[in-house]
Design an enzyme around this catalytic site. Sequence first.
Site, PDB file in Angstrom:
ATOM      1  N   TYR A  35      -0.875 -12.382   8.538  1.00 44.39           N
ATOM      2  CA  TYR A  35      -0.102 -13.098   9.563  1.00 44.39           C
ATOM      3  C   TYR A  35      -0.527 -13.364  10.850  1.00 44.39           C
ATOM      4  O   TYR A  35      -1.835 -12.925  11.165  1.00 44.39           O
ATOM      5  CB  TYR A  35       1.311 -12.414   9.829  1.00 44.39           C
ATOM      6  CG  TYR A  35       0.913 -11.068  10.623  1.00 44.39           C
ATOM      7  CD1 TYR A  35       0.271  -9.752  10.322  1.00 44.39           C
ATOM      8  CD2 TYR A  35       1.360 -11.005  11.841  1.00 44.39           C
ATOM      9  CE1 TYR A  35       0.136  -8.693  11.167  1.00 44.39           C
ATOM     10  CE2 TYR A  35       1.187  -9.771  12.854  1.00 44.39           C
ATOM     11  CZ  TYR A  35       0.424  -8.879  12.377  1.00 44.39           C
ATOM     12  OH  TYR A  35       0.106  -7.798  13.242  1.00 44.39           O
ATOM     13  N   ARG A  54      -8.669 -17.538  12.165  1.00 47.10           N
ATOM     14  CA  ARG A  54      -8.496 -16.243  11.615  1.00 47.10           C
ATOM     15  C   ARG A  54      -7.468 -15.936  10.131  1.00 47.10           C
ATOM     16  O   ARG A  54      -7.755 -15.345   9.524  1.00 47.10           O
ATOM     17  CB  ARG A  54      -8.022 -15.168  12.819  1.00 47.10           C
ATOM     18  CG  ARG A  54      -8.094 -13.745  12.422  1.00 47.10           C
ATOM     19  CD  ARG A  54      -7.702 -12.697  13.454  1.00 47.10           C
ATOM     20  NE  ARG A  54      -6.398 -12.898  14.327  1.00 47.10           N
ATOM     21  CZ  ARG A  54      -6.132 -12.551  15.343  1.00 47.10           C
ATOM     22  NH1 ARG A  54      -6.795 -11.606  15.865  1.00 47.10           N
ATOM     23  NH2 ARG A  54      -4.680 -12.813  15.736  1.00 47.10           N
ATOM     24  N   ARG A 102       7.249  -6.967 -10.165  1.00 48.21           N
ATOM     25  CA  ARG A 102       5.992  -6.162  -9.614  1.00 48.21           C
ATOM     26  C   ARG A 102       4.834  -5.868 -10.349  1.00 48.21           C
ATOM     27  O   ARG A 102       5.181  -5.157 -11.723  1.00 48.21           O
ATOM     28  CB  ARG A 102       7.007  -4.987  -8.947  1.00 48.21           C
ATOM     29  CG  ARG A 102       5.919  -3.982  -8.291  1.00 48.21           C
ATOM     30  CD  ARG A 102       6.677  -2.894  -7.649  1.00 48.21           C
ATOM     31  NE  ARG A 102       6.104  -2.006  -6.852  1.00 48.21           N
ATOM     32  CZ  ARG A 102       5.019  -1.119  -7.308  1.00 48.21           C
ATOM     33  NH1 ARG A 102       4.773  -1.336  -8.464  1.00 48.21           N
ATOM     34  NH2 ARG A 102       4.217  -0.197  -6.505  1.00 48.21           N
ATOM     35  N   HIS A 104       0.644  -4.464  -9.599  1.00 52.40           N
ATOM     36  CA  HIS A 104      -0.652  -4.509  -8.498  1.00 52.40           C
ATOM     37  C   HIS A 104      -1.203  -5.682  -8.929  1.00 52.40           C
ATOM     38  O   HIS A 104      -1.886  -6.415  -8.019  1.00 52.40           O
ATOM     39  CB  HIS A 104      -1.404  -3.303  -8.869  1.00 52.40           C
ATOM     40  CG  HIS A 104      -0.834  -2.116  -8.175  1.00 52.40           C
ATOM     41  ND1 HIS A 104       0.267  -1.236  -8.760  1.00 52.40           N
ATOM     42  CD2 HIS A 104      -1.033  -1.414  -7.354  1.00 52.40           C
ATOM     43  CE1 HIS A 104       0.676  -0.267  -7.992  1.00 52.40           C
ATOM     44  NE2 HIS A 104      -0.287  -0.257  -7.168  1.00 52.40           N
ATOM     45  N   LYS A 149       3.505   7.594  -0.045  1.00 53.37           N
ATOM     46  CA  LYS A 149       3.883   6.711  -1.244  1.00 53.37           C
ATOM     47  C   LYS A 149       4.348   5.278  -0.401  1.00 53.37           C
ATOM     48  O   LYS A 149       5.553   4.881  -0.467  1.00 53.37           O
ATOM     49  CB  LYS A 149       4.764   7.211  -2.390  1.00 53.37           C
ATOM     50  CG  LYS A 149       4.621   6.428  -3.661  1.00 53.37           C
ATOM     51  CD  LYS A 149       4.907   7.126  -4.759  1.00 53.37           C
ATOM     52  CE  LYS A 149       5.328   6.125  -5.977  1.00 53.37           C
ATOM     53  NZ  LYS A 149       3.867   6.120  -6.762  1.00 53.37           N
ATOM     54  N   GLU A 182      -9.009   9.003  -5.851  1.00 47.98           N
ATOM     55  CA  GLU A 182      -8.093   8.663  -6.790  1.00 47.98           C
ATOM     56  C   GLU A 182      -8.456   7.230  -7.568  1.00 47.98           C
ATOM     57  O   GLU A 182      -9.319   6.621  -6.975  1.00 47.98           O
ATOM     58  CB  GLU A 182      -6.827   8.815  -6.406  1.00 47.98           C
ATOM     59  CG  GLU A 182      -6.351   7.836  -5.205  1.00 47.98           C
ATOM     60  CD  GLU A 182      -4.854   8.210  -4.744  1.00 47.98           C
ATOM     61  OE1 GLU A 182      -4.116   8.739  -5.453  1.00 47.98           O
ATOM     62  OE2 GLU A 182      -4.814   7.678  -3.527  1.00 47.98           O
ATOM     63  N   LEU A 206      -2.680  10.185  -3.144  1.00 47.70           N
ATOM     64  CA  LEU A 206      -0.972  10.486  -3.429  1.00 47.70           C
ATOM     65  C   LEU A 206      -1.036  11.569  -4.252  1.00 47.70           C
ATOM     66  O   LEU A 206      -1.464  11.656  -5.462  1.00 47.70           O
ATOM     67  CB  LEU A 206      -0.629   9.296  -4.043  1.00 47.70           C
ATOM     68  CG  LEU A 206       1.175   9.398  -4.298  1.00 47.70           C
ATOM     69  CD1 LEU A 206       1.552   9.177  -2.841  1.00 47.70           C
ATOM     70  CD2 LEU A 206       1.367   8.302  -5.041  1.00 47.70           C
TER      71      LEU A 206
END
Length: 284
Positions: A35, A54, A102, A104, A149, A182, A206
């Site tokens: 943004y 930018r 959804r 990743h 999380k 992790e 996590l």
Amino acid sequence: MSLAELAYLNGELTELHSAMVSIDDRAFLFGDGIYEVVRSYDRRLFGLDGHIDRLVRSAAAIELKLPVDAVGFKELVRTVYKKSEITDALVYIQVSRGAEPRNHLFSLDLKPAVLITVRHLPDYLFSDHMDPLTAITVPDGRWDMCHIKSTSLLANILAKHKAREAGVDEAIFVRRNGLVTEAYASNVFIVQEETVLTHPADNRILGGITRGFVLDLCAKQDLRTVEREFSRDELLSAGEVFVTNSVYEIRPVVRVDGQQIGDGQPGRVTGMLLQAYRALTADQ
Ligand SMILES: Cc1ncc(COP(=O)(O)O)c(C=O)c1O
């Protein structure tokens, strides 16, 4: 729409609060977006070139393909701003990687979502700037709160994308000091002799629910467990490596950075734990 606050979303100009983004939008789900905020003074956008340059650099850094180049983007922002006729405005520009179910791993052909809002300056900006402020210092904990999380998952997404580019499944995080934390969406365990090791549940990982079940299962199977940091070298020389999360349970990892782990096959301890975990899920 004179003097009205307005929104531009994916090619459509609307009243500010009529613009709606999808629940599958990746900026909403993952913080997978970038943004800029620009002010206008007396009908002129101040510093727009620097802001859009930018934005273009930020997009490149996260491998987000902007729908238009810098020149086109500047033109778009100017056009949207002009429609508002607000003399001194706050212009917010956000580009999300886009919307899809959804995961990743983002689709490489996903269409980014472009949002531009034009608003009146908030009242607090009209106070006397020479009114002094007071402050506290806080530890700089940014990117250092992995125990939450949180939906700020940009680093995890980029790690998974790197894994894809390397033609592998998993991305395991190693800190600058060479210690393993992790994986992008799971906890990492190594097996040394008959000992099962994993990173302590502190702010660097996590604390996985599955991780907790696995540690309990180890105790039940009389397997020694140690929660301590371990290095990349220890990872590579471990007899077995496995990762855990609620979705894919326990999964063996047999190759890391091109090096074979153990004998290159899913290990005995990993298999035992997976079997015990499956029994646990069947038996709740
Ligand atoms: C970064 C990270 N670590 C670990 C885990 C494992 O957590 P859990 O076993 O609770 O699913 C996840 C799960 O999403 C994760 O995103």
